[in-house]
Design a protein around this motif. Structure first.
Motif, PDB file in Angstrom:
ATOM      1  N   UNK A 276       0.832  -1.208   0.000  1.00 31.27           N
ATOM      2  CA  UNK A 276       0.000   0.000   0.000  1.00 31.27           C
ATOM      3  C   UNK A 276       0.865   1.257   0.000  1.00 31.27           C
ATOM      4  N   UNK A 277       1.965   1.231   0.724  1.00 26.72           N
ATOM      5  CA  UNK A 277       2.877   2.391   0.747  1.00 26.72           C
ATOM      6  C   UNK A 277       3.488   2.594  -0.637  1.00 26.72           C
ATOM      7  N   UNK A 278       3.902   1.504  -1.265  1.00 27.46           N
ATOM      8  CA  UNK A 278       4.505   1.622  -2.596  1.00 27.46           C
ATOM      9  C   UNK A 278       3.476   2.126  -3.612  1.00 27.46           C
ATOM     10  N   UNK A 279       2.234   1.672  -3.484  1.00 23.57           N
ATOM     11  CA  UNK A 279       1.186   2.162  -4.373  1.00 23.57           C
ATOM     12  C   UNK A 279       0.944   3.655  -4.168  1.00 23.57           C
ATOM     13  N   UNK A 280       0.952   4.080  -2.924  1.00 21.99           N
ATOM     14  CA  UNK A 280       0.752   5.501  -2.634  1.00 21.99           C
ATOM     15  C   UNK A 280       1.874   6.345  -3.227  1.00 21.99           C
ATOM     16  N   UNK A 281       3.093   5.846  -3.139  1.00 23.86           N
ATOM     17  CA  UNK A 281       4.223   6.571  -3.743  1.00 23.86           C
ATOM     18  C   UNK A 281       4.032   6.649  -5.254  1.00 23.86           C
ATOM     19  N   UNK A 282       3.649   5.516  -5.871  1.00 24.07           N
ATOM     20  CA  UNK A 282       3.481   5.473  -7.333  1.00 24.07           C
ATOM     21  C   UNK A 282       2.422   6.466  -7.800  1.00 24.07           C
ATOM     22  N   UNK A 283       1.370   6.669  -6.997  1.00 24.76           N
ATOM     23  CA  UNK A 283       0.321   7.617  -7.372  1.00 24.76           C
ATOM     24  C   UNK A 283       0.639   9.052  -6.956  1.00 24.76           C
ATOM     25  N   UNK A 284       1.730   9.262  -6.228  1.00 25.55           N
ATOM     26  CA  UNK A 284       2.094  10.603  -5.769  1.00 25.55           C
ATOM     27  C   UNK A 284       3.096  11.290  -6.688  1.00 25.55           C
ATOM     28  N   UNK A 285       3.926  10.520  -7.350  1.00 25.30           N
ATOM     29  CA  UNK A 285       5.000  11.085  -8.162  1.00 25.30           C
ATOM     30  C   UNK A 285       4.430  11.867  -9.349  1.00 25.30           C
TER      31      UNK A 285
ATOM     32  N   UNK B  18      -3.659   9.130  -0.988  1.00 25.63           N
ATOM     33  CA  UNK B  18      -4.029   9.287   0.422  1.00 25.63           C
ATOM     34  C   UNK B  18      -5.100   8.289   0.848  1.00 25.63           C
ATOM     35  N   UNK B  19      -5.993   7.982  -0.065  1.00 29.98           N
ATOM     36  CA  UNK B  19      -7.029   7.000   0.235  1.00 29.98           C
ATOM     37  C   UNK B  19      -6.427   5.622   0.471  1.00 29.98           C
ATOM     38  N   UNK B  20      -5.443   5.250  -0.336  1.00 30.72           N
ATOM     39  CA  UNK B  20      -4.770   3.955  -0.168  1.00 30.72           C
ATOM     40  C   UNK B  20      -4.103   3.879   1.199  1.00 30.72           C
ATOM     41  N   UNK B  21      -3.448   4.962   1.593  1.00 27.83           N
ATOM     42  CA  UNK B  21      -2.777   4.972   2.895  1.00 27.83           C
ATOM     43  C   UNK B  21      -3.786   4.858   4.037  1.00 27.83           C
TER      44      UNK B  21
END
Length: 610
Positions: A370-379, A423-426
């Motif tokens: 989930x953290x890695x997904x959040x990073x991927x959607x933040x960049x 943010x939703x994923x986190x």
């Protein structure tokens, strides 16, 4: 005062002007001379009513055009390249970084190399090779005109010794993974090498570009390599240059090798001068301290060079897409307890056939998908390409490089910045800011990690700032670390880091990336799977993809396309972009010919204009 008087006064001036123009202009003068040639002809004549064949000799004269002899290229001088990263070793089988390899390739030839304009594998030490019908035996026929710089003949024994050394425990070579499917190698005679495979490996030829070591210097014993002074000051070479000196963080100088099989280089020496960062490197080039910039200028300085060229400055630039990509590598395992990626049942310290993957302790933050997904959607991918790389790049989706068109998966939807989704994923994964300090936590673990890259690479430093800013704003706590490149590599291979901004490039157009993503190459201190990634389906696809009989691309492609989808979802890396690289040189450096596959393919032909 008549028109005739005007012409009589003007005519001498025009004649003088014409003479000056002719004298100052390059002239093409056709030189002819009269030569005599003796010609013998066969003719038929009638003698007393009979036809007879006789030879008639005659002398003819004719005018011929004398072709001028080409002016010899200028000999001598010292070519100076620049870099903002120093080497860490000059041993080809130990090297794991570009700054080292860029020097090594000028001293050590490989069994094969990449054709500079297509990237296809061609012979270097090998003159030719053939493969058995079952695809398991490769027989290499070596050139017999290559010697080491001390006069010793380079033979198949040197190649067998090098491959022995790569697979010697004390050497800890990152090239060991290239030989996992190799059963044996043997010098049949001085100029014949036989390589036998355990099973078909379509990637094997592209893995044999590593520089070959001189067996006689190490007394034919690989155990002499690990602590050898040869690793930083090699005494013999097979390539176009030989070692002279290395002053760490200042320069490395090589001298032209008179024994080089393609001929002694035109220049006397080649020096790689090290600068603190990209800005200092550019300033040095513009000041005339260097002739070329080893890996081109950073994207933020491309317009500076283009502006200089537009105003007539004596320099050149060529652009080409890198065969690789820039990414953020995410350590999936606990950096406090680095482990090899397999269960070492025989306790020999290296992967052995049959040893299963080891389930490692996960990274306390990045081990959470989930953290890695959040990073991927933040960049902000477009922002990085347009603002940091100044448009000098193109998006890349996953692990296979876009230049390998037959294996590249265009059907994968790329990640795009979506902070609400991130943010939703986190939140759904339990990462919330319970104490109001701006940093999320989960089960007592703060959402924090360090992000390192090599100091002096201003592009990567700026990528780090952009990523930190956006992640900090959604509840992360990112610590940026800009450190010396050699230390980055040590931390990376030692797996004692959290995340890294780095890139891979310059490889062969081969989609097999087992060295980066197979658990067998998750080796602390040596392996390139420094993110400790493991996926059983990916592992199976890697084996199937390079095991296709005949290595038919259309039959191999589905396995690599599937892996791109799997890794796009697993996110061991955040893939950012493929660089539009450039070669930059001063005009007095002649025959400089940089391209995607080889920046120095014709270095022996370089010369400096007077």
């Amino acid at each position: 005062y008549t028109m005739k008087n005007k012409l009589s006064r003007l005519l001498p001036a025009l004649i003088i002007l014409m003479l000056i123009t002719v004298a100052c202009s390059p002239q093409t003068i056709e030189v002819t001379r009269v030569v005599e040639n003796t010609i013998v002809e066969t003719v038929e004549v009638e003698v007393e009513g009979e036809t007879q064949t006789v030879e008639v000799t005659r002398v003819v004269t004719e005018e011929v055009v004398v072709e001028p002899t080409s002016a010899p290229v200028n000999q001598g001088g010292n070519v100076v390249e620049s870099s903002f990263a120093d080497s860490s070793t000059l041993n080809p089988i130990i090297s794991s970084d570009q700054a080292s390899t860029d020097v090594i390739v000028k001293m050590f030839l490989g069994l094969v190399n990449l054709e500079p304009f297509t990237g296809r594998v061609i012979g270097e030490i090998a003159e030719s090779w053939e493969t058995s019908d079952d695809g398991l035996v490769y027989t290499f026929h070596l050139r017999d005109d290559i010697t080491w710089s001390d006069g010793t003949q380079l033979t198949a024994n040197d190649i067998a010794f090098t491959y022995d050394a790569i697979n010697t425990d004390s050497v800890t070579s990152p090239r060991r993974s290239d030989f996992q499917l190799v059963d044996s190698w043997e010098a049949i005679d001085d100029f014949t090498l036989e390589l036998r495979l355990k099973s078909i490996d379509c990637s094997i030829i592209s893995n044999l570009t590593t520089g070959i070591l001189p067996a006689h210097v190490y007394e034919n014993d690989p155990e002499n390599i690990a602590e050898s002074a040869e690793n930083t000051a090699p005494t013999v070479a097979s390539g176009p240059f030989t070692f002279v000196e290395w002053i760490p963080d200042d320069h490395i100088t090589l001298a032209a090798n008179p024994s080089y099989f393609l001929g002694k280089p035109n220049v006397d020496t080649w020096t790689r001068k090290v600068y603190a960062d990209e800005s200092a490197e550019l300033a040095g080039f513009l000041a005339g301290e260097t002739h070329t910039i080893s890996r081109g200028v950073g994207p933020q300085f491309v317009s500076v060079i283009e502006g200089q060229i537009a105003t007539g400055a004596p320099m050149g630039m060529r652009k080409f897409f890198d065969n690789g990509n820039v990414f953020v590598g995410l350590n999936l395992a606990d950096p406090e307890n680095p482990q090899n990626g397999w269960d070492d049942l025989d306790e020999d310290g290296k992967w052995t056939e049959g040893e299963p993957p080891l389930e490692q302790d996960p990274h306390p933050v990045l081990g959470d998908l989930a953290v890695r997904q959040a990073i991927a959607y933040s960049v902000d991918y477009n922002g990085i390409i347009n603002q940091v790389a100044f448009g000098e790049g193109t998006p890349t989706i996953a692990n296979v490089w876009p230049s390998i068109e037959w294996a590249y998966n265009n059907d994968i939807p790329p990640y795009a910045q979506d902070l609400e989704t991130a943010q939703s994923i986190l939140e759904e994964a339990g990462w919330v800011d319970t104490d109001g300090d701006g940093v999320r936590e989960k089960d007592g673990q703060r959402l924090t990690f360090s992000l390192m890259t090599n100091a002096g690479n201003e592009t990567r430093e700026n990528i780090g700032v952009l990523i930190k800013d956006v992640l900090d704003n959604i509840g992360f706590e990112i610590e940026l670390e800009y450190i010396e490149f050699g230390t980055v590599v040590q931390n990376l291979l030692g797996q004692t880091y959290d995340a890294v901004i780095i890139g891979f490039g310059g490889g062969a157009p081969e989609p097999d990336d087992s060295s980066q993503f197979s658990f067998k190459n998750d080796e602390v201190g040596a392996g390139f799977n420094f993110v400790s990634y493991h996926n059983e389906q990916v592992e199976s696809n890697l084996a199937e993809g390079k095991g296709i009989a005949g290595c038919v691309e259309s039959e191999r492609a589905p396995f690599y396309m599937d892996n791109q989808s799997l890794m796009h979802d697993d996110i061991p890396y955040i893939w950012l972009y493929t660089e539009l690289e450039n070669g930059v040189w001063s005009s007095n450096l002649q025959e400089y010919d940089p391209n995607t596959w080889d920046l120095w393919h014709n270095i022996q032909d370089w010369h400096l204009s007077p």
